[in-house]
Design a protein around this motif. Structure first.
Motif, PDB file in Angstrom:
ATOM      1  N   ARG A 122      17.920 -36.614  32.591  1.00  0.00           N
ATOM      2  CA  ARG A 122      17.375 -37.331  33.918  1.00  0.00           C
ATOM      3  C   ARG A 122      16.729 -36.524  34.714  1.00  0.00           C
ATOM      4  O   ARG A 122      15.887 -36.761  35.040  1.00  0.00           O
TER       5      ARG A 122
ATOM      6  N   TYR B 171      23.718 -37.255  42.572  1.00  0.00           N
ATOM      7  CA  TYR B 171      24.694 -36.619  41.785  1.00  0.00           C
ATOM      8  C   TYR B 171      25.979 -35.842  42.070  1.00  0.00           C
ATOM      9  O   TYR B 171      25.782 -35.387  43.428  1.00  0.00           O
TER      10      TYR B 171
ATOM     11  N   ASP C  66      13.810 -36.934  42.628  1.00  0.00           N
ATOM     12  CA  ASP C  66      14.842 -37.769  42.090  1.00  0.00           C
ATOM     13  C   ASP C  66      15.616 -38.454  43.064  1.00  0.00           C
ATOM     14  O   ASP C  66      16.301 -38.092  43.647  1.00  0.00           O
TER      15      ASP C  66
ATOM     16  N   HIS D 275      24.136 -52.556  36.610  1.00  0.00           N
ATOM     17  CA  HIS D 275      22.761 -51.958  36.878  1.00  0.00           C
ATOM     18  C   HIS D 275      21.718 -52.910  35.949  1.00  0.00           C
ATOM     19  O   HIS D 275      20.786 -53.497  36.504  1.00  0.00           O
TER      20      HIS D 275
ATOM     21  N   HIS E 163      26.522 -40.329  39.552  1.00  0.00           N
ATOM     22  CA  HIS E 163      26.419 -39.715  38.212  1.00  0.00           C
ATOM     23  C   HIS E 163      26.736 -38.278  38.392  1.00  0.00           C
ATOM     24  O   HIS E 163      26.930 -37.543  39.503  1.00  0.00           O
TER      25      HIS E 163
ATOM     26  N   TRP F 254      21.068 -46.646  35.778  1.00  0.00           N
ATOM     27  CA  TRP F 254      22.374 -45.850  35.724  1.00  0.00           C
ATOM     28  C   TRP F 254      22.124 -45.264  34.321  1.00  0.00           C
ATOM     29  O   TRP F 254      22.011 -45.889  33.077  1.00  0.00           O
TER      30      TRP F 254
ATOM     31  N   CYS G  12      22.491 -37.150  32.183  1.00  0.00           N
ATOM     32  CA  CYS G  12      22.297 -36.896  33.595  1.00  0.00           C
ATOM     33  C   CYS G  12      21.440 -35.526  33.562  1.00  0.00           C
ATOM     34  O   CYS G  12      20.468 -35.237  34.174  1.00  0.00           O
TER      35      CYS G  12
ATOM     36  N   ALA H  57      16.335 -45.915  41.114  1.00  0.00           N
ATOM     37  CA  ALA H  57      17.415 -45.834  42.030  1.00  0.00           C
ATOM     38  C   ALA H  57      18.395 -46.848  41.647  1.00  0.00           C
ATOM     39  O   ALA H  57      19.732 -47.032  41.607  1.00  0.00           O
TER      40      ALA H  57
ATOM     41  N   THR I  42      18.307 -40.161  42.484  1.00  0.00           N
ATOM     42  CA  THR I  42      19.977 -40.528  41.811  1.00  0.00           C
ATOM     43  C   THR I  42      20.705 -39.366  42.447  1.00  0.00           C
ATOM     44  O   THR I  42      20.362 -38.333  42.940  1.00  0.00           O
TER      45      THR I  42
END
Length: 234
Positions: free
Chosen positions: A216, A231, A227, A55, A206, A197, A213, A194, A229
């Motif tokens: 975040r 998960y 978000d 990343h 994640h 990490w 996490c 996005a 991300t």
């Protein structure tokens, strides 16, 4: 103190400690917006989440910046007892305010990385090094506190007298900001969240439950924005 009140000039060339995470990526974009040329420096210290290095490389590509990965795996192998470098220690679930998070400390990590960054900066004639420590880190990580940054900067000037470019700076402009503040700043800078990490477990997505996490997720929720991300845990 707001970030705009930070007492430093805008550097021409900054060596940035770049993990590929949210904080260091926003920092890199913030410096780029101030027209600083960037060298992004990442570290492979045997961390279980070394997926972050990919990343960091992607962020460097997006910023058209030089990116170097420093191999510290032999050092990391000696740093037993941390959940980040020792496979026998489980990564805890929870929040950074929880006592359990102390097992995620890697002793002297920022000092080691910053010392190497200073050496790289001297060779490149850069006028600053920077890292993304913020207020949420203070309770768990001693090398993310204002006292550390101030004393480290003094040691840099003492150890490299005559070698540094004039007005060389050790920058940690997010020291008084929360993760929520940093995400808000990143939104304004159009940071590609996005592509970053955070998870300490370093799996394909994640985990959603480890300290990084949890923090975040809170930061995006507190800013009332989606978000991006993925998960594993809802």
């Amino acid at each position: 103190m707001s970030i705009d009140q930070a007492e430093h000039r805008h550097p021409e060339h900054t060596v940035v400690i770049a993990s590929g995470g949210l904080d260091s990526t926003v920092l890199a974009y913030w410096l780029a917006a101030r027209h600083s040329r960037l060298t992004l420096l990442s570290f492979d210290y045997g961390q279980r989440h070394r997926v972050e290095l990919r990343h960091a490389a992607e962020i460097a590509r997006l910023l058209h910046s030089r990116h170097e990965i420093i191999d510290l795996t032999s050092l990391g192998a000696l740093m037993t007892g941390s959940a980040l470098t020792d496979a026998s220690v489980a990564v805890p679930n929870g929040h950074y305010t929880d006592e359990s998070m102390v097992v995620t400390v890697v002793p002297n990590r920022n000092a080691v990385m910053l010392d190497i960054a200073v050496s790289v900066a001297i060779a490149a004639r850069a006028d600053a090094v920077a890292f993304g420590a913020h207020a949420g880190d203070h309770s768990v990580y001693p090398d993310c506190r204002p006292e550390f940054v101030e004393r480290f900067a003094r040691s840099v000037h003492a150890a490299n007298d005559g070698l540094l470019v004039p007005e060389f700076q050790v920058l940690a402009p997010f020291l008084s900001l929360s993760k929520t503040d940093i995400v808000r700043l990143g939104i304004a800078l159009e940071v590609p969240f996005a592509r970053t990490w955070s998870c300490y477990r370093g799996q394909e997505v994640h985990c959603g439950t480890c300290g990084t996490c949890v923090e975040r997720r809170e930061a995006f929720r507190d800013n009332d924005i989606d978000d991006p991300t993925v998960y594993r845990a809802a």
